[in-house]
Design an enzyme around this catalytic site. Sequence first.
Site, PDB file in Angstrom:
ATOM      1  CB  THR A 118      -0.905   0.033   1.254  1.00 11.99           C
ATOM      2  OG1 THR A 118      -0.100  -0.334   2.381  1.00 11.99           O
ATOM      3  CG2 THR A 118      -2.071  -0.926   1.122  1.00 11.99           C
ATOM      4  CG  ASP A 125      10.690  -1.622   3.752  1.00 16.43           C
ATOM      5  OD1 ASP A 125       9.560  -1.797   4.236  1.00 16.43           O
ATOM      6  OD2 ASP A 125      11.131  -2.278   2.791  1.00 16.43           O
TER       7      ASP A 125
HETATM    8  C1  GLA Z   1       9.040  -3.964   0.371  1.00 21.48           C
HETATM    9  C2  GLA Z   1       9.198  -2.495  -0.002  1.00 21.48           C
HETATM   10  C3  GLA Z   1       8.209  -1.619   0.764  1.00 21.48           C
HETATM   11  C4  GLA Z   1       6.790  -2.149   0.659  1.00 21.48           C
HETATM   12  C5  GLA Z   1       6.741  -3.652   0.935  1.00 21.48           C
HETATM   13  C6  GLA Z   1       5.390  -4.234   0.654  1.00 21.48           C
HETATM   14  O1  GLA Z   1       9.407  -4.178   1.689  1.00 21.48           O
HETATM   15  O2  GLA Z   1      10.512  -2.059   0.257  1.00 21.48           O
HETATM   16  O3  GLA Z   1       8.293  -0.297   0.317  1.00 21.48           O
HETATM   17  O4  GLA Z   1       6.234  -1.841  -0.581  1.00 21.48           O
HETATM   18  O5  GLA Z   1       7.700  -4.369   0.167  1.00 21.48           O
HETATM   19  O6  GLA Z   1       4.445  -3.721   1.524  1.00 21.48           O
END
Ligand code: GLA
Length: 381
Positions: free
Chosen positions: A31, A167
């Site tokens: 999302t 993240d």
């Molecule tokens: C990875 C990406 C994040 C996010 C997740 C899925 O961790 O780095 O930015 O999009 O996947 O939620």
Amino acid sequence: MSKKYKEFLENFTEELVILSPGRINLIGEHTDYNNGFVLPTAIDKRIIFSFEKNGTDSQCSLYSVTYDTMLHLDLKKIKPSNIEWENYILGVLHELLEITDTVKGFNCIIKSELPIGAGISSSAALECGLAYGLNKLFDLKLQKITLIELSQRAEHNYVGTKCGIMDQFASVMSERHKVILLDCMNTTYKLIDADFDPYTILLLNTNVSHNLASSDYNTRREECEAVVNIISSKYKNIKSLRDVTKSILTEFKQELSSKLYQRASYVIEENERVLLASEVLERGDLQKFGELMYQSHRGLQHQYQVSCKELDFLVDFSENYNQIIGSRMMGGGFGGCTINLIHKDTIDDYLIKIKKAYKDRFTIELTSLIAVPSQGTSIQE
Ligand code: GLA
């Protein structure tokens, strides 16, 4: 360890130590790059960076304890590498040097407690820890949000994953015993008590990470953008799936392929689940919270199609075990971990059962990790 590396370590004068954590995400997957909501937090496992200035203008040496290998570089000649982990470092340096000329030669030792490819974002921990450390070491006076955004750009431009901001944001901004309800549209957020007692957050690592993870990830992002392009030809103010309601999406059902319709439906429903999950967590309704985690997984499995048979096996198995109230795949998908809310008294018993069942089915060892919601990037005192 080679003699050369030993010498480097013996002559190292530690000036600064940075702790840069991995992250979990309770709910709200795929999302973030759709300007939606997520509910992540940092964990008690991290990457530890030791820094020293070395007095040169632009020569840097970084030693990775995990890979027992050294990266030598010249700040004046930064370019992408063929070696993946180096690109996280080079990418951050490239982005930093775009906005400041105050970074000079430094040495660094990097030691990780984070399993790689497990979906707990060792990559964001690596990027943000380096950016945070250099900000302190050279007194760059950059704000946390600048460090977060430049780390995200490093991943886009040097690693090639067009990730969202979750993240890096969680790795830097989290606080102890809290989860972050983050609105990725404008990075406003609310901290919510991570009060899951008597349940514990258990990560089960499939130990599979499919090679296509990054390209499939980027494809999902493009699919979401394709939906927005179609809808915005009529509704000009729609800029992302965040602006699309279920009724608007239904209006375009005939124009969209069934695949694109499913992708967008998932994102809209997942955003609603995150908001509801935050409310029920605040109220202490953990059963409902767990149900939403299961729903999230089924959406990722069937509508968004980023799960894999190993992850599905773990989630299916947990459904027959009523001491687990919620389980779902976590992170980008195609492998990595499931996140589970499990009653604290039954962890050992469950681990014996699930490890055996998983090994019997896939001949792969399942590993596990208990994750404690923890403080974001910090200086070790
Ligand atoms: C990875 C990406 C994040 C996010 C997740 C899925 O961790 O780095 O930015 O999009 O996947 O939620």
